[in-house]
Design an enzyme around this catalytic site. Structure first.
Site, PDB file in Angstrom:
ATOM      1  N   TYR A   1     -14.749  -3.434  -1.001  1.00  0.00           N
ATOM      2  CA  TYR A   1     -14.659  -2.412  -0.204  1.00  0.00           C
ATOM      3  C   TYR A   1     -14.439  -2.410   1.186  1.00  0.00           C
ATOM      4  O   TYR A   1     -15.394  -3.340   2.002  1.00  0.00           O
ATOM      5  CB  TYR A   1     -15.378  -1.437  -0.473  1.00  0.00           C
ATOM      6  CG  TYR A   1     -14.348   0.501  -0.721  1.00  0.00           C
ATOM      7  CD1 TYR A   1     -13.562   0.594  -0.768  1.00  0.00           C
ATOM      8  CD2 TYR A   1     -15.028   0.717  -1.896  1.00  0.00           C
ATOM      9  CE1 TYR A   1     -12.633   1.822  -1.179  1.00  0.00           C
ATOM     10  CE2 TYR A   1     -14.406   1.670  -2.831  1.00  0.00           C
ATOM     11  CZ  TYR A   1     -13.442   2.430  -2.169  1.00  0.00           C
ATOM     12  OH  TYR A   1     -12.529   3.436  -3.066  1.00  0.00           O
TER      13      TYR A   1
ATOM     14  N   GLU B   1     -13.577  -0.298   4.222  1.00  0.00           N
ATOM     15  CA  GLU B   1     -13.131   0.515   5.339  1.00  0.00           C
ATOM     16  C   GLU B   1     -12.929   0.451   6.659  1.00  0.00           C
ATOM     17  O   GLU B   1     -13.968   0.037   7.165  1.00  0.00           O
ATOM     18  CB  GLU B   1     -13.102   2.033   5.063  1.00  0.00           C
ATOM     19  CG  GLU B   1     -12.958   2.598   3.151  1.00  0.00           C
ATOM     20  CD  GLU B   1     -13.223   4.064   2.706  1.00  0.00           C
ATOM     21  OE1 GLU B   1     -13.929   4.146   3.993  1.00  0.00           O
ATOM     22  OE2 GLU B   1     -12.693   4.742   1.779  1.00  0.00           O
TER      23      GLU B   1
ATOM     24  N   ASP C   1      13.237   0.323  10.256  1.00  0.00           N
ATOM     25  CA  ASP C   1      12.399   0.215   9.045  1.00  0.00           C
ATOM     26  C   ASP C   1      13.348  -0.912   8.512  1.00  0.00           C
ATOM     27  O   ASP C   1      14.544  -0.827   7.796  1.00  0.00           O
ATOM     28  CB  ASP C   1      12.796   1.216   7.865  1.00  0.00           C
ATOM     29  CG  ASP C   1      12.550   1.176   6.614  1.00  0.00           C
ATOM     30  OD1 ASP C   1      12.368  -0.065   5.801  1.00  0.00           O
ATOM     31  OD2 ASP C   1      11.816   1.779   5.693  1.00  0.00           O
TER      32      ASP C   1
ATOM     33  N   THR D   1       8.377  -3.783   4.453  1.00  0.00           N
ATOM     34  CA  THR D   1       7.865  -3.740   2.641  1.00  0.00           C
ATOM     35  C   THR D   1       7.420  -5.352   2.968  1.00  0.00           C
ATOM     36  O   THR D   1       8.568  -5.596   4.208  1.00  0.00           O
ATOM     37  CB  THR D   1       8.448  -4.305   1.969  1.00  0.00           C
ATOM     38  OG1 THR D   1      10.072  -4.425   1.860  1.00  0.00           O
ATOM     39  CG2 THR D   1       8.946  -2.058   1.512  1.00  0.00           C
TER      40      THR D   1
ATOM     41  N   LYS E   1       9.946  -8.030   0.086  1.00  0.00           N
ATOM     42  CA  LYS E   1      11.553  -8.247  -0.709  1.00  0.00           C
ATOM     43  C   LYS E   1      11.838  -8.928  -0.149  1.00  0.00           C
ATOM     44  O   LYS E   1      11.644 -10.275  -0.685  1.00  0.00           O
ATOM     45  CB  LYS E   1      12.616  -6.718   0.260  1.00  0.00           C
ATOM     46  CG  LYS E   1      12.234  -5.869  -0.515  1.00  0.00           C
ATOM     47  CD  LYS E   1      13.105  -4.823   0.278  1.00  0.00           C
ATOM     48  CE  LYS E   1      12.795  -3.416  -0.483  1.00  0.00           C
ATOM     49  NZ  LYS E   1      11.974  -2.739  -0.450  1.00  0.00           N
TER      50      LYS E   1
ATOM     51  N   ARG F   1       3.643  -7.267  -2.691  1.00  0.00           N
ATOM     52  CA  ARG F   1       4.013  -6.073  -2.254  1.00  0.00           C
ATOM     53  C   ARG F   1       2.963  -5.879  -1.998  1.00  0.00           C
ATOM     54  O   ARG F   1       1.607  -5.465  -2.040  1.00  0.00           O
ATOM     55  CB  ARG F   1       3.937  -4.779  -3.737  1.00  0.00           C
ATOM     56  CG  ARG F   1       4.739  -5.061  -4.966  1.00  0.00           C
ATOM     57  CD  ARG F   1       5.201  -4.623  -6.617  1.00  0.00           C
ATOM     58  NE  ARG F   1       5.962  -3.451  -5.930  1.00  0.00           N
ATOM     59  CZ  ARG F   1       7.439  -3.674  -6.099  1.00  0.00           C
ATOM     60  NH1 ARG F   1       7.870  -4.898  -6.221  1.00  0.00           N
ATOM     61  NH2 ARG F   1       7.891  -2.797  -6.181  1.00  0.00           N
TER      62      ARG F   1
END
Ligand code: DSN
Length: 426
Positions: free
Chosen positions: A47, A49, A193, A219, A222, A228
């Site tokens: 974790y 955060e 984008d 992203t 691609k 991903r």
């Protein structure tokens, strides 16, 4: 605990599918083995955060190094001054930008989904269309090119707070400078984008949005050929012009508002194993060989477009500048749905896609979208594009001949043996 053979058998089945088929989904690619290996590692247990040096958990010293490296490499890839590598996807990256820049109900202006745009650019089915007042521009019926006059007219009339450029099914480059000019006239922000062409922008093969667009999202899976995920970048930091403040009411620079929008705004713990894989992919992009990959993607797309046109297929905008093409199948008496389903039987994978001014529903569509990033990664060159198109044509022209589809499936499998995928996996 016993090994979960059910799931691992299915994963092996998917490896078999990927190895033996022709992958033409424009938004897909094959990562390097080391990118994949980085994803399946122990940072998934952590974790973290917060951000490097400012976490809400102990024991973050190593993931801090990983995330810092990912950020620094990404900044170098795009000559950016700030980057956030935590968004779990491109859609999440866009959510964060909207949260940081806009108030619910504010107007936005994006490319219509039915004209090649993306769900997160204002579709009524998506958060972007539900929480914000979305307006759209399109492409010209005669040319298939972005209708900049329509964009400018709509921008001047509606005065959106944000103009979004970028697409999911648009085969031409963008005039970012022109969009910024009208945005400056009306006091709007511009978000690009670049999820689809990012790898071609990173290598200088397409126009650079960074000097004209305030904020850039993408992203990573691609044309960037990473795991991903999503990213947000700025080349020039600035103060939010619409007076959006942090939760304590303080004015902050956009970089800081974007960090707050990602966490705690819309995500919890970052996927540090994926961020490790992003860092590996960014390192690969910084290697000279990635430019050669980008050049081959464009050459392959152009060779493929030529091969389709020579067989009477109608390409929207008559060709491509990037990694994909959109084909209107109406002159072939086929729907996109029928084409996708028939090609699937021959193990040629692509997706049905609405074409501009389509008369069919998004579940049927009149077109298909074809992209070459994945086959280029497999090592294919221009002559292979001709082979692929001849197989596609054979399938589509004999869509109800099950015996022929089975024969082509075997031809596809044999053809793909020349282009090994992850031989190290046995
Ligand atoms: N970006 C979409 C695609 O192009 O396939 C998925 O959201």
């Amino acid at each position: 605990m016993q090994r979960d053979t059910v799931i691992f058998d299915l994963i092996n089945k998917e490896l078999y599918r990927q190895r033996n088929g022709i992958e033409l989904i424009a938004s897909e690619n094959f990562t390097s083995l080391q990118v994949m290996q980085a994803m399946g590692t122990v940072p998934t247990n952590k974790y973290a955060e917060g951000y490097p040096g400012k976490r809400y958990y102990g024991g973050c010293e190593v993931v801090d190094e990983i995330e810092t490296l990912a950020i620094e490499r990404l900044k170098k890839v795009f000559n950016a001054s700030w980057a956030n590598v935590q968004p779990h996807s491109g859609a999440q990256a866009n959510v964060a930008v909207f949260l940081a820049c806009l108030k619910p109900g504010d107007k936005i202006l994006g490319l219509d989904l039915s004209m090649g745009g993306h769900l997160t650019h204002g579709s009524p089915a998506n958060f972007s269309g539900k929480n914000y007042q979305a307006h759209f521009y399109g492409v010209k019926r005669e040319t298939g090119l972005v209708d900049y006059e329509h964009l400018e007219e709509t921008a001047r009339r509606e005065k959106p707070k944000m103009i979004i450029c970028g697409a999911s099914a648009y085969s031409r480059d963008w005039d970012y400078k022109r969009i910024r000019a009208v945005a400056d006239e009306i006091g709007a922000l511009v978000m690009a984008d670049i999820a689809h062409p990012a790898g071609l922008i990173a290598t200088g093969l397409l126009n650079d949005p960074f000097d004209h667009c305030h904020i850039v999202t993408s992203t990573t899976h691609k044309t960037l050929r990473g795991p991903r995920g999503g990213i947000i970048m700025l080349r020039h930091d600035f103060e939010n012009p619409f007076g959006i403040k942090d939760p304590k009411g303080n004015t902050r620079l956009m970089s800081s508002l974007l960090d707050l929008a990602v966490f705690p705004g819309m995500q919890g713990g970052p996927l540090e194993h994926v961020i490790a894989a992003k860092a590996v992919a960014f390192g690969e992009i910084l290697d000279d060989s990635f430019k050669a990959y980008g050049q081959q993607v464009i050459s392959n797309a152009q060779a493929m477009a030529k091969a389709f046109v020579s067989r009477g297929y109608q390409l929207i905008s008559d060709g491509t500048d990037n990694h994909l093409m959109l084909i209107d199948l109406r002159n072939k008496n086929l729907t996109g749905k029928k084409a996708q389903e028939t090609l699937d039987k021959a193990h040629i994978t692509l997706n049905k896609n609405a074409v501009p001014f389509d008369d069919k529903s998004p579940f049927v569509t009149s077109g298909i979208r074809v992209g070459v990033p994945a086959v280029t990664t497999r090592g294919m060159k221009e002559p292979h594009m001709e082979t692929i198109v001849s197989m596609i044509d054979k399938v589509l022209m004999n869509a109800d001949d099950e015996a022929l589809l089975a024969t082509v499936k075997n031809e596809v499998k044999e053809f793909m043996q020349q282009f090994p995928l992850y031989p190290e996996l046995g």
